[in-house]
Design a protein around this motif. Structure first.
Motif, PDB file in Angstrom:
ATOM      1  N   PRO A 102      31.015 -18.950  20.985  1.00 35.49           N
ATOM      2  CA  PRO A 102      32.224 -18.152  20.756  1.00 35.49           C
ATOM      3  C   PRO A 102      32.702 -17.369  21.988  1.00 35.49           C
ATOM      4  O   PRO A 102      33.826 -16.884  22.006  1.00 35.49           O
ATOM      5  N   LEU A 103      31.838 -17.238  22.994  1.00 32.54           N
ATOM      6  CA  LEU A 103      32.240 -16.520  24.214  1.00 32.54           C
ATOM      7  C   LEU A 103      32.747 -17.443  25.315  1.00 32.54           C
ATOM      8  O   LEU A 103      33.079 -16.994  26.410  1.00 32.54           O
ATOM      9  N   ASN A 104      32.779 -18.743  25.024  1.00 29.56           N
ATOM     10  CA  ASN A 104      33.079 -19.685  26.104  1.00 29.56           C
ATOM     11  C   ASN A 104      34.522 -19.582  26.576  1.00 29.56           C
ATOM     12  O   ASN A 104      34.801 -19.410  27.771  1.00 29.56           O
ATOM     13  N   LEU A 105      35.443 -19.679  25.637  1.00 34.49           N
ATOM     14  CA  LEU A 105      36.864 -19.666  25.999  1.00 34.49           C
ATOM     15  C   LEU A 105      37.280 -18.292  26.529  1.00 34.49           C
ATOM     16  O   LEU A 105      37.971 -18.192  27.554  1.00 34.49           O
ATOM     17  N   SER A 106      36.827 -17.235  25.852  1.00 29.64           N
ATOM     18  CA  SER A 106      37.209 -15.892  26.312  1.00 29.64           C
ATOM     19  C   SER A 106      36.603 -15.611  27.690  1.00 29.64           C
ATOM     20  O   SER A 106      37.222 -14.974  28.539  1.00 29.64           O
ATOM     21  N   GLY A 107      35.398 -16.107  27.922  1.00 25.35           N
ATOM     22  CA  GLY A 107      34.767 -15.931  29.234  1.00 25.35           C
ATOM     23  C   GLY A 107      35.556 -16.626  30.332  1.00 25.35           C
ATOM     24  O   GLY A 107      35.692 -16.127  31.447  1.00 25.35           O
ATOM     25  N   ASP A 108      36.089 -17.802  30.002  1.00 26.96           N
ATOM     26  CA  ASP A 108      36.902 -18.557  30.964  1.00 26.96           C
ATOM     27  C   ASP A 108      38.179 -17.790  31.272  1.00 26.96           C
ATOM     28  O   ASP A 108      38.603 -17.702  32.431  1.00 26.96           O
ATOM     29  N   THR A 117      30.709  -9.053  34.413  1.00 27.38           N
ATOM     30  CA  THR A 117      30.846 -10.319  33.682  1.00 27.38           C
ATOM     31  C   THR A 117      31.773 -10.112  32.474  1.00 27.38           C
ATOM     32  O   THR A 117      32.037  -8.979  32.079  1.00 27.38           O
ATOM     33  N   PRO A 118      32.262 -11.188  31.880  1.00 28.77           N
ATOM     34  CA  PRO A 118      33.231 -11.037  30.783  1.00 28.77           C
ATOM     35  C   PRO A 118      32.631 -10.317  29.578  1.00 28.77           C
ATOM     36  O   PRO A 118      31.410 -10.296  29.379  1.00 28.77           O
ATOM     37  N   LYS A 119      33.534  -9.806  28.767  1.00 28.67           N
ATOM     38  CA  LYS A 119      33.161  -9.102  27.533  1.00 28.67           C
ATOM     39  C   LYS A 119      32.196  -9.946  26.704  1.00 28.67           C
ATOM     40  O   LYS A 119      32.428 -11.136  26.492  1.00 28.67           O
ATOM     41  N   GLY A 120      31.139  -9.301  26.237  1.00 25.60           N
ATOM     42  CA  GLY A 120      30.194  -9.987  25.358  1.00 25.60           C
ATOM     43  C   GLY A 120      29.037 -10.662  26.077  1.00 25.60           C
ATOM     44  O   GLY A 120      28.037 -11.023  25.452  1.00 25.60           O
ATOM     45  N   PHE A 121      29.160 -10.851  27.384  1.00 22.40           N
ATOM     46  CA  PHE A 121      28.115 -11.578  28.098  1.00 22.40           C
ATOM     47  C   PHE A 121      26.801 -10.797  28.170  1.00 22.40           C
ATOM     48  O   PHE A 121      25.730 -11.386  28.090  1.00 22.40           O
ATOM     49  N   LYS A 122      26.903  -9.502  28.341  1.00 22.27           N
ATOM     50  CA  LYS A 122      25.688  -8.701  28.458  1.00 22.27           C
ATOM     51  C   LYS A 122      24.900  -8.755  27.142  1.00 22.27           C
ATOM     52  O   LYS A 122      23.684  -8.987  27.123  1.00 22.27           O
ATOM     53  N   LEU A 160      28.672 -23.200  29.496  1.00 21.08           N
ATOM     54  CA  LEU A 160      28.077 -23.598  30.776  1.00 21.08           C
ATOM     55  C   LEU A 160      27.970 -22.426  31.739  1.00 21.08           C
ATOM     56  O   LEU A 160      26.946 -22.232  32.397  1.00 21.08           O
ATOM     57  N   ALA A 161      29.040 -21.646  31.827  1.00 18.90           N
ATOM     58  CA  ALA A 161      29.044 -20.530  32.781  1.00 18.90           C
ATOM     59  C   ALA A 161      27.950 -19.522  32.436  1.00 18.90           C
ATOM     60  O   ALA A 161      27.271 -18.988  33.329  1.00 18.90           O
ATOM     61  N   PHE A 162      27.754 -19.279  31.156  1.00 24.04           N
ATOM     62  CA  PHE A 162      26.668 -18.391  30.751  1.00 24.04           C
ATOM     63  C   PHE A 162      25.314 -19.001  31.095  1.00 24.04           C
ATOM     64  O   PHE A 162      24.433 -18.343  31.659  1.00 24.04           O
ATOM     65  N   GLY A 163      25.145 -20.266  30.741  1.00 19.25           N
ATOM     66  CA  GLY A 163      23.852 -20.925  30.905  1.00 19.25           C
ATOM     67  C   GLY A 163      23.351 -20.926  32.341  1.00 19.25           C
ATOM     68  O   GLY A 163      22.150 -21.044  32.598  1.00 19.25           O
ATOM     69  N   MET A 164      24.292 -20.775  33.286  1.00 21.46           N
ATOM     70  CA  MET A 164      23.876 -20.789  34.688  1.00 21.46           C
ATOM     71  C   MET A 164      23.087 -19.536  35.069  1.00 21.46           C
ATOM     72  O   MET A 164      22.283 -19.583  36.004  1.00 21.46           O
ATOM     73  N   TYR A 165      23.315 -18.410  34.393  1.00 23.77           N
ATOM     74  CA  TYR A 165      22.554 -17.194  34.742  1.00 23.77           C
ATOM     75  C   TYR A 165      21.063 -17.419  34.498  1.00 23.77           C
ATOM     76  O   TYR A 165      20.260 -17.296  35.422  1.00 23.77           O
ATOM     77  N   PRO A 166      20.660 -17.796  33.277  1.00 27.58           N
ATOM     78  CA  PRO A 166      19.238 -18.134  33.107  1.00 27.58           C
ATOM     79  C   PRO A 166      18.827 -19.396  33.875  1.00 27.58           C
ATOM     80  O   PRO A 166      17.685 -19.501  34.327  1.00 27.58           O
ATOM     81  N   GLY A 167      19.762 -20.326  34.019  1.00 27.72           N
ATOM     82  CA  GLY A 167      19.424 -21.588  34.693  1.00 27.72           C
ATOM     83  C   GLY A 167      18.953 -21.369  36.118  1.00 27.72           C
ATOM     84  O   GLY A 167      17.919 -21.898  36.545  1.00 27.72           O
ATOM     85  N   LEU A 168      19.708 -20.574  36.872  1.00 27.98           N
ATOM     86  CA  LEU A 168      19.306 -20.294  38.257  1.00 27.98           C
ATOM     87  C   LEU A 168      17.979 -19.541  38.288  1.00 27.98           C
ATOM     88  O   LEU A 168      17.138 -19.747  39.175  1.00 27.98           O
ATOM     89  N   THR A 169      17.798 -18.675  37.320  1.00 25.39           N
ATOM     90  CA  THR A 169      16.563 -17.904  37.253  1.00 25.39           C
ATOM     91  C   THR A 169      15.364 -18.842  37.067  1.00 25.39           C
ATOM     92  O   THR A 169      14.309 -18.654  37.695  1.00 25.39           O
ATOM     93  N   GLN A 170      15.532 -19.845  36.235  1.00 22.73           N
ATOM     94  CA  GLN A 170      14.430 -20.779  36.012  1.00 22.73           C
ATOM     95  C   GLN A 170      14.085 -21.560  37.276  1.00 22.73           C
ATOM     96  O   GLN A 170      12.919 -21.827  37.558  1.00 22.73           O
ATOM     97  N   GLY A 171      15.118 -21.922  38.041  1.00 24.88           N
ATOM     98  CA  GLY A 171      14.855 -22.588  39.312  1.00 24.88           C
ATOM     99  C   GLY A 171      14.084 -21.691  40.265  1.00 24.88           C
ATOM    100  O   GLY A 171      13.114 -22.110  40.917  1.00 24.88           O
ATOM    101  N   ALA A 172      14.507 -20.436  40.338  1.00 24.34           N
ATOM    102  CA  ALA A 172      13.827 -19.490  41.233  1.00 24.34           C
ATOM    103  C   ALA A 172      12.382 -19.254  40.782  1.00 24.34           C
ATOM    104  O   ALA A 172      11.455 -19.203  41.612  1.00 24.34           O
ATOM    105  N   MET A 173      12.176 -19.155  39.480  1.00 31.94           N
ATOM    106  CA  MET A 173      10.809 -18.983  38.978  1.00 31.94           C
ATOM    107  C   MET A 173       9.951 -20.184  39.326  1.00 31.94           C
ATOM    108  O   MET A 173       8.772 -20.044  39.704  1.00 31.94           O
ATOM    109  N   ALA A 174      10.516 -21.382  39.216  1.00 34.98           N
ATOM    110  CA  ALA A 174       9.748 -22.595  39.515  1.00 34.98           C
ATOM    111  C   ALA A 174       9.273 -22.579  40.963  1.00 34.98           C
ATOM    112  O   ALA A 174       8.122 -22.933  41.265  1.00 34.98           O
ATOM    113  N   ALA A 175      10.152 -22.159  41.882  1.00 37.66           N
ATOM    114  CA  ALA A 175       9.776 -22.129  43.292  1.00 37.66           C
ATOM    115  C   ALA A 175       8.694 -21.076  43.545  1.00 37.66           C
ATOM    116  O   ALA A 175       7.735 -21.313  44.296  1.00 37.66           O
ATOM    117  N   LEU A 176       8.843 -19.911  42.937  1.00 45.99           N
ATOM    118  CA  LEU A 176       7.837 -18.857  43.121  1.00 45.99           C
ATOM    119  C   LEU A 176       6.490 -19.280  42.533  1.00 45.99           C
ATOM    120  O   LEU A 176       5.436 -19.027  43.109  1.00 45.99           O
TER     121      LEU A 176
END
Lengths: 597, 597
Positions: free
Chosen positions: A55-61, A75-80, A122-138
């Protein structure tokens, strides 16, 4: 407004029936993932994605991210709140080790959740997504102290992570990078330089942001052999683990992009920021590859996610929109016109997307399962085979699933006619968002070169041989099964094309490397068609078996078989055109002098 | 910022060398279009597009149109002055009859200018573009009084025009339309209803806007047989020809679209607006078809325009951006890296676009020339042949040139890596703008059905037979020419695929119409590949001849031949896959019950 329903039932069929997930319960973490537990986890994840993220996808865009004058980003309303729900649900550490607060479950489940998340938003998913990549490297390259300092807070979602590679003058060619790291007396480094296109580089979702940064230590060799990896927290970490003093890294601006508006894409300025070396000096690119492979698979999954959500909304519209009559006579005579799903060209479009999505989902799960085996098995031969598969399939999953994912989003948008072009319907956003997946984490042309130039020839072509042998063994084993004939015939033809293309490369690319470069993209897609075709053969086998055993509804299994036959009749024959292009060689590709363009 | 250079030299080669434009100087208007005059006109048009329209493209996208509370619409900064320059240059009436103030020149030249305009600034080009469609309908179906009232002001550009077809519940299926027309005692009608997606429906560029509106006269039959065409000016016209009282039509809102932001897409409310019947009552759809065919060709040209401008900017970037080294060793050893145009995968992409653009431009000019013949020849047999060609090629030009035009804009954007995703580079805009061309004036699936269901079977397949005979005659005539062998062989193979597909349709579509529907899109693209391949064969013949005669620089002609061979080796083989899909039939396409989607 568009909606999303996570394909839980389809995933469970793939995990349980097609890939026999339970067979792997000797692997660490898998014993905890019984079918019931997996079902419950996925239902929970589906709910979050359907009810909170989508439900936050279109409004976030529409709202996008805003950079304030002080360099902070809103970040857009509701993301936090959505982020808190995601982190609070324990999703960030789903497959992270228990010692850092994770649940230690198979990475395969994480991949499923990546699909759901990136389909929903998708835009939301990138916040945790990048975090998972960084965790994998660490996790792989960090020191014990670094892991203890950063991982628990990242696992709980209090802190997020980023990857800092690109600079204004270099993206693909990281050997050119200029960000400098000067050693400090205490063993830390001072980093100075500018990084661009940093996804989630600055935002208001977390208390701290842990940047993983590629830089060149003063005096290091030029080129890729002088690049090191550093961890640079936005706030320096106090001895008690809490965020302390602000570090010398800040967001200089955010980009105005075609899509993923709700994810902040930052120019990050490093002005003597304090960082710590991760892994060995000058071996940063190797360390980064851990993140990059993980990230590339995740991006392929994003392509699938956009394809799936675009498909679902196109189906809903095609059932609802009344326009024209079926060629075979009115189907809804009581209405002023038939729903457009009666029209063969609409069906053709929807079936093409569907036939891709189901096979792509299987390819993702098959590959994610190999990642688990590669990381968790104690059998070296099994590990090697899994690593071979991963290496070979990573560029294919990334390149093919995002190219097709984008095409499918466009095709789904087309079903809406003029309404598809209007932003409030949401179909444009799927197209605009999906577009980035073909570009970031190595543009798809780079994936193709990685496949043809590195993954294919590695170890004497062992990975490719294993892949082909597996298909051959499967085909032999099932040759007597009448119901599988419509699958095995076209699959064999496509394998033949792949073998011819591979042979052509062996004979023509060594002497003339341009022949490999000119063939790469077509080879990647040829390989993708074969892999998806093999997935359909396996799905069909399981569907036939499930039908015989009376598992699942027959209508659903019949739909799978019909969709698979659609793929075999109408999609896999494209291998012939791909082979023709590959065998044409580089001559006309390279014929023009640059100045004639 | 992106830039644009109109391909004048290429157009002149096509007109003079390939199509022998001078041969037609017996047709009205052609005698005035000597090679010198044509060259001068195109240079002038190129200058306007390069220097006035192109620089406003990006800013127009960013600013967009604004609707004020009073219903008026403001176009982006600079658009009014650009429009005045366009109108003042006489471009609106280039091929309109002299009696209404036009220059009476061949429509072919107008098509060239349409390419330049829509490449430079698609959103701008739509304002005059819609006007030309409206003028075409008035010219053919309007009364003498209507022509005298509206055409001279439209030709000079003082007034613009629109097409009002779509309503919220109907686009493709116009039989459903509800806008009502009630006869007034004075012979006029009062129109009431809502039209959506009206391009250029309201703006500040002209003194008056002449709406052509489809509506149903009170009591008329339901369906398409009760639709009439009306002319409804924004301002009623005073007896002296000046704009008078405001009519009851207004812009209710403008849409937020994926692209073409600088063109106002309006919801138009008709509240008892005064209109006059154009042509016969209940024959409005026929009258509208005049506009639609013209508009469909123009939209195909827009696809080409976006492909060309995206290509030019991708080439410039590929020559400039330094990244990596050539596979065959450094090409710019003095620089930190080679320009990316050295990489075969980059070349492959650029060549694919280029090989399409040159052939598509030829197809457009060939078809536009047929339009001139159809309208201007006094030989009935020649007219009929030209009309056959137009009918057959209109859906192909519209569908194929826009599908490929969009794909090419995407491929060009890909060359920029991450920068392509950032709006300020302008590549995203080409993609977003090109996307509409696949949708409006009949979505491409409708074009495919028009081709397969109407144009192909019409008159016993006469048009298609003529097309195939022409290719056969050309191939026979040039069979002995060694330099053309690389062209004629692949062309013959593609013609074979087209013949097989046509035969398959003849045998399978009559009994089962779904087989036609399921084949339509692939058939359209198969036909497009053959048509483009034939264009390449003709270009090659002319290039070989010009080289032999020492006309033009050899390097340029060699580049044409190499680009054509690229098309023949790598693009035309796709016909095999298209044929495989067509022959697969409708069974798997229609297999799923609607509820299983």
């Amino acid at each position: 407004m568009p909606s999303y329903k996570a394909p839980v039932e389809d995933v469970l069929f793939l995990l349980n029936d097609v890939f026999g997930f339970e067979r792997y319960n000797n692997l660490p973490g898998f014993a905890d993932a019984s079918p019931d537990v997996v079902g419950a986890i996925l239902e929970e994840g589906a709910k979050l994605c359907e009810e909170v993220l989508a439900p936050l996808n279109l409004s976030g865009d529409q709202e996008g991210c805003t950079r304030r004058e002080d360099g902070t980003v809103v970040t857009p309303k509701g993301f936090k709140a959505a982020y808190d729900a995601y982190a609070g649900g324990g999703w960030m550490g789903l497959s992270m080790p228990a010692e850092y607060g994770g649940q230690g479950l198979p990475h395969t489940l994480n991949s499923v959740m990546q699909e759901f998340t990136s389909a929903a938003n998708l835009a939301f998913g990138m916040y945790p997504g990048l975090t998972q990549g960084a965790m994998a490297a660490l996790l792989v390259h960090g020191s014990e102290e670094q892991k203890r300092t950063y991982l628990p807070r990242m696992v709980e979602g209090a802190w997020t992570g980023t990857m800092n590679l690109t600079e204004p003058h270099c993206g693909t060619d990281l050997g050119l990078l200029k960000t400098r790291a000067v050693p400090n007396p205490d063993g830390s480094y001072s980093l100075t330089g500018t990084k661009i296109f940093i996804s989630a580089g600055e935002h208001d979702l977390a208390q701290n942001i842990i940047h993983l940064v590629l830089a060149r230590i003063e005096g290091a060799p030029a080129g890729t052999k002088g690049i090191s990896l550093f961890v640079v927290p936005k706030f320096l970490v106090n001895p008690d683990g809490s965020p302390g003093e602000r570090n010398g890294v800040s967001c200089g601006s955010i980009e105005h992009k075609m899509g993923i508006h709700a994810n902040a894409t930052c120019v990050m300025n490093y002005d003597g920021a304090t960082g710590w070396l991760v892994g060995e000096a000058n071996r940063g690119l190797n360390a980064m590859f851990v993140m990059m492979n993980e990230a590339r698979l995740a991006v392929g999954i994003q392509g699938l996610g956009q394809s799936e959500v675009a498909y679902q909304n196109a189906v809903a519209y095609a059932k609802d929109r009344l326009q024209g009559r079926a060629l075979t006579g009115a189907k809804a005579a009581d209405k002023p016109a038939d729903p457009i799903i009666v029209h063969p060209d609409v069906r053709r479009t929807l079936m093409s997307i569907r036939a891709f999505n189901e096979a792509a989902r299987a390819l993702v799960l098959w590959t994610a399962l190999q990642a688990d085996i590669a990381h968790r098995s104690d059998d070296p031969a099994e590990r090697q085979a899994a690593e071979d598969h991963m290496g070979l399939m990573t560029p294919v999953v990334k390149g093919v699933l995002t190219d097709k994912g984008f095409d499918n989003a466009v095709a789904a948008q087309q079903m809406f006619g003029g309404h598809g072009y209007i932003e409030e319907w949401g179909m444009s956003q799927f197209v605009r968002d999906a577009r980035i997946t073909q570009i970031y984490e190595g543009a798809n042309g780079i994936q193709a070169m990685d496949l043809v130039g590195r993954k294919l020839p590695r170890d004497g072509g062992r990975a490719m041989m294993r892949f082909l042998q597996e298909i051959e063994a499967f085909s032999k084993e099932n040759a007597g099964e009448t119901a599988l004939k419509p699958f095995l015939g076209p699959l064999a033809a496509s394998v033949g094309d792949l073998q011819k293309a591979t042979m052509w490369l062996m004979q023509n690319a060594m002497a003339k490397p341009d022949n490999a470069g000119a063939a790469a993209t077509d080879y990647m897609h040829l390989m993708g068609l074969v892999a998806l075709g093999y997935m359909w053969a396996r799905i069909a086998k399981s569907a036939v078996a499930a039908k015989a055993e009376g598992n699942g509804t027959a209508a659903r299994l019949d739909a799978k078989l019909a969709t698979g036959r659609f793929f075999m009749e109408r999609m896999i024959p494209e291998t012939a055109t791909r082979l023709a292009r590959i065998s044409a060689g580089a001559e006309t590709v390279m014929a023009l002098p640059a100045e004639m363009f």
